[in-house]
Write a protein that holds these residues in place. Structure first.
Motif: not given
Length: 266
Positions: A102, A105, A155, A163, A184
């Motif tokens: 990610l 993030a 994120q 995610m 998120g």
């Protein structure tokens, strides 16, 4: 199903209404359940310090499954009975892999309550999903200096489903990955540690068999618990994955969904 010997319930989106408070119909049935000697176990992604206001709102401080099953907590004594933590070496690997899975993030860790330990630490990029979060911002290397019961990744712009898929691909069998909100945010815990794990510990403490348990939930972090219980109930507002595995789908959390089921017995 006969009257349960134990009721387990998620908190947000399940036990609490849309106003984040328990309604009068729910409180009334919980009082009758308490009089019948049937315990309620709160099973939540919340850490212990965020559960106590819920206990007080429903008028019961009992055993609680916190942090998605990583902690069994006695609210009456404010005491951790069991805890499953990611050690520092594994934690460092989790953080490194999350950076790849990610990119961009924000990351945070939740630690088991201990004297002198800051429980909720995040890096400067972490954007909180809840207002007024009690956190400390630290440099990323400091996130892995102590064991943690879970790692959170946030994120904006990505759904939690997207995610979670990316994290599972990137971290493989290293951790258990789930989420309790759609906007998120994903959470990583010790592999195999879920709400089912925590609820099994609570049931053993209380001398209750799985088939005697009714469990309520609404999000993917409730999946294993709803499967494990003798009767698993998904909320009408719940995630489709939960509807697919539950024994029953009740009304929404803002339509007394939990109370509607419990009133069959209490």
């Amino acid at each position: 199903m006969r009257a349960p010997g134990l009721v387990a319930s998620d908190v947000d989106g399940t036990l609490l209404g849309a106003d984040d408070h328990p309604g009068p119909r729910l409180l009334a049935v919980l009082d009758r359940m308490r009089s019948a000697g049937v315990p309620l176990v709160l099973a939540t992604g919340r850490p212990p310090r965020w559960i106590l206001p819920v206990c007080d709102a429903i008028g019961e401080r009992g055993l609680c499954v916190a942090a998605n099953g990583a902690v069994l907590w006695d609210a009456a004594d404010d005491r951790v009975l069991e805890a499953a933590e990611l050690g520092t070496e594994v934690l460092a690997e989790v953080v490194d892999r999350l950076r790849v899975a990610l990119p961009g993030a924000g990351l945070a860790v939740e630690r088991v309550p201990r004297p002198g330990v800051q429980e909720f630490c995040c890096d400067p990029d972490f954007e909180h999903a809840w207002p007024n979060s009690d956190h400390v911002v630290v440099a990323t290397p400091e996130l892995v200096e102590l064991p943690a019961m879970k790692v959170l990744a946030r994120q904006r712009g990505l759904s939690s489903d997207v995610m979670a898929a990316a994290v599972r691909d990137g971290l493989g069998e290293l951790v258990d990955v789930t989420f309790s909100a759609s906007g998120g945010l994903v959470e990583c815990s010790v592999r195999g540690v879920t709400k089912a794990h925590g609820l099994a510990l609570a049931a053993a403490h209380l001398g209750v068999e799985p088939e005697e348990v009714v469990a309520f939930g609404d999000m993917p972090n409730d999946l294993e618990m709803v499967r494990w219980a003798g009767h698993g109930v998904a909320m009408g507002n719940g995630h489709p994955e939960l509807h697919a595995v539950a024994d029953e789908v009740t009304a929404r959390h803002d339509e007394d969904g939990v109370a509607l089921v419990l009133e069959r017995w209490f």
